[in-house]
Design a protein around this motif. Structure first.
Motif, PDB file in Angstrom:
ATOM      1  N   LEU A 277       0.826  -1.207   0.000  1.00 10.36           N
ATOM      2  CA  LEU A 277       0.000   0.000   0.000  1.00 10.36           C
ATOM      3  C   LEU A 277       0.863   1.261   0.000  1.00 10.36           C
ATOM      4  O   LEU A 277       0.573   2.230  -0.702  1.00 10.36           O
ATOM      5  CB  LEU A 277      -0.940   0.017   1.207  1.00 10.36           C
ATOM      6  CG  LEU A 277      -2.091  -0.981   1.166  1.00 10.36           C
ATOM      7  CD1 LEU A 277      -2.818  -1.006   2.510  1.00 10.36           C
ATOM      8  CD2 LEU A 277      -3.049  -0.639   0.041  1.00 10.36           C
TER       9      LEU A 277
ATOM     10  N   CYS B  80       2.305   1.677  -3.503  1.00 11.26           N
ATOM     11  CA  CYS B  80       1.401   2.126  -4.570  1.00 11.26           C
ATOM     12  C   CYS B  80       0.827   3.516  -4.292  1.00 11.26           C
ATOM     13  O   CYS B  80       0.378   4.187  -5.214  1.00 11.26           O
ATOM     14  CB  CYS B  80       0.289   1.111  -4.821  1.00 11.26           C
ATOM     15  SG  CYS B  80      -0.996   1.012  -3.592  1.00 11.26           S
ATOM     16  N   GLU B  81       0.874   3.978  -3.039  1.00 13.24           N
ATOM     17  CA  GLU B  81       0.375   5.313  -2.691  1.00 13.24           C
ATOM     18  C   GLU B  81       1.369   6.060  -1.791  1.00 13.24           C
ATOM     19  O   GLU B  81       1.045   6.420  -0.664  1.00 13.24           O
ATOM     20  CB  GLU B  81      -0.978   5.206  -1.969  1.00 13.24           C
ATOM     21  CG  GLU B  81      -2.108   4.712  -2.835  1.00 13.24           C
ATOM     22  CD  GLU B  81      -2.531   5.713  -3.898  1.00 13.24           C
ATOM     23  OE1 GLU B  81      -2.241   6.923  -3.751  1.00 13.24           O
ATOM     24  OE2 GLU B  81      -3.166   5.280  -4.879  1.00 13.24           O
ATOM     25  N   PRO B  82       2.582   6.302  -2.280  1.00 11.23           N
ATOM     26  CA  PRO B  82       3.591   6.942  -1.420  1.00 11.23           C
ATOM     27  C   PRO B  82       3.199   8.356  -0.977  1.00 11.23           C
ATOM     28  O   PRO B  82       3.512   8.763   0.143  1.00 11.23           O
ATOM     29  CB  PRO B  82       4.857   6.954  -2.281  1.00 11.23           C
ATOM     30  CG  PRO B  82       4.369   6.838  -3.679  1.00 11.23           C
ATOM     31  CD  PRO B  82       3.094   6.050  -3.623  1.00 11.23           C
ATOM     32  N   ASN B  83       2.511   9.095  -1.831  1.00  6.81           N
ATOM     33  CA  ASN B  83       2.107  10.458  -1.455  1.00  6.81           C
ATOM     34  C   ASN B  83       1.062  10.438  -0.344  1.00  6.81           C
ATOM     35  O   ASN B  83       1.080  11.276   0.550  1.00  6.81           O
ATOM     36  CB  ASN B  83       1.584  11.225  -2.664  1.00  6.81           C
ATOM     37  CG  ASN B  83       2.682  11.498  -3.668  1.00  6.81           C
ATOM     38  OD1 ASN B  83       3.858  11.556  -3.332  1.00  6.81           O
ATOM     39  ND2 ASN B  83       2.301  11.646  -4.925  1.00  6.81           N
ATOM     40  N   LEU B  84       0.148   9.479  -0.420  1.00  5.11           N
ATOM     41  CA  LEU B  84      -0.857   9.340   0.631  1.00  5.11           C
ATOM     42  C   LEU B  84      -0.197   8.963   1.951  1.00  5.11           C
ATOM     43  O   LEU B  84      -0.508   9.528   2.998  1.00  5.11           O
ATOM     44  CB  LEU B  84      -1.907   8.293   0.241  1.00  5.11           C
ATOM     45  CG  LEU B  84      -3.008   8.021   1.256  1.00  5.11           C
ATOM     46  CD1 LEU B  84      -3.802   9.287   1.555  1.00  5.11           C
ATOM     47  CD2 LEU B  84      -3.924   6.914   0.744  1.00  5.11           C
ATOM     48  N   TYR B  85       0.747   8.005   1.909  1.00 10.61           N
ATOM     49  CA  TYR B  85       1.487   7.612   3.110  1.00 10.61           C
ATOM     50  C   TYR B  85       2.217   8.818   3.705  1.00 10.61           C
ATOM     51  O   TYR B  85       2.142   9.071   4.908  1.00 10.61           O
ATOM     52  CB  TYR B  85       2.487   6.490   2.798  1.00 10.61           C
ATOM     53  CG  TYR B  85       3.455   6.226   3.925  1.00 10.61           C
ATOM     54  CD1 TYR B  85       3.052   5.540   5.057  1.00 10.61           C
ATOM     55  CD2 TYR B  85       4.763   6.692   3.865  1.00 10.61           C
ATOM     56  CE1 TYR B  85       3.940   5.315   6.105  1.00 10.61           C
ATOM     57  CE2 TYR B  85       5.651   6.473   4.898  1.00 10.61           C
ATOM     58  CZ  TYR B  85       5.236   5.783   6.020  1.00 10.61           C
ATOM     59  OH  TYR B  85       6.110   5.576   7.053  1.00 10.61           O
ATOM     60  N   GLN B  86       2.892   9.570   2.868  1.00  8.70           N
ATOM     61  CA  GLN B  86       3.627  10.744   3.332  1.00  8.70           C
ATOM     62  C   GLN B  86       2.681  11.761   3.960  1.00  8.70           C
ATOM     63  O   GLN B  86       2.963  12.337   5.006  1.00  8.70           O
ATOM     64  CB  GLN B  86       4.410  11.377   2.178  1.00  8.70           C
ATOM     65  CG  GLN B  86       5.307  12.521   2.598  1.00  8.70           C
ATOM     66  CD  GLN B  86       6.449  12.057   3.473  1.00  8.70           C
ATOM     67  OE1 GLN B  86       7.031  11.005   3.250  1.00  8.70           O
ATOM     68  NE2 GLN B  86       6.774  12.838   4.484  1.00  8.70           N
TER      69      GLN B  86
ATOM     70  N   SER C 176      11.932  -0.777  -3.459  1.00  9.38           N
ATOM     71  CA  SER C 176      10.529  -0.762  -3.873  1.00  9.38           C
ATOM     72  C   SER C 176      10.088  -2.058  -4.556  1.00  9.38           C
ATOM     73  O   SER C 176       9.005  -2.127  -5.119  1.00  9.38           O
ATOM     74  CB  SER C 176      10.264   0.431  -4.789  1.00  9.38           C
ATOM     75  OG  SER C 176      11.065   0.324  -5.941  1.00  9.38           O
TER      76      SER C 176
END
Length: 145
Positions: free
Chosen positions: A77, A80-86, A120
């Motif tokens: 997860l 696939c969604e590094p900006n959301l995690y950040q 990654s």
């Protein structure tokens, strides 16, 4: 009430909670030694309850199986969604009141996704590395903080 049911105070709404504390504060400023002693016992019970709760949080235990399963779900997860995690990590960090804690938490979140030669690639070795990183993060978060 505070000596027998200190947990009930934590469940009160803010107005009722403030009323109880104002009453205790009022009692502490009285001339009657008995009233002051009762208020001190109430504060002792409340402080004991809070300390006990915090110690239970600090000694939080978790299953390594659950951590491994959570890591195996979280790792792809994050990839696939590094900006959301950040963004979620930044939001969590900003909600912390203590600047030292904010810095440590930000570093711990960063280390979780970059240390231990994590890449990654969704191969077995990286899953193992991320499990280790998440476990280290949890130890740092709940023991070291």
């Amino acid at each position: 009430m505070l000596e027998v049911y200190p947990e009930a105070l934590a469940q009160l709404n803010s107005d009722a909670f403030n009323h109880v504390l104002t009453t205790v504060d009022f009692g502490l400023h009285q001339q009657d030694v008995d009233i002051i002693m009762i208020c001190m016992r109430a504060l002792k019970a409340l402080a004991f309850h809070i300390t006990t709760k915090r110690q239970k949080l600090a000694t939080w235990t978790y299953s390594t199986d659950i951590v491994s399963t959570a890591a195996d779900a979280l790792f792809p997860l994050i990839l696939c969604e590094p900006n959301l995690y950040q963004g979620l990590g930044n939001e969590l960090v900003e909600k912390q009141g203590n600047s030292n804690f904010r810095t440590r938490l930000a570093n711990a979140l960063q280390v979780m996704t970059t240390s231990n030669q994590l890449s990654s690639s969704l191969d077995r070795l990286n899953y193992q590395r991320f499990r280790k990183n998440l476990n280290n993060f949890l130890i740092e978060k709940f023991v070291g903080f």
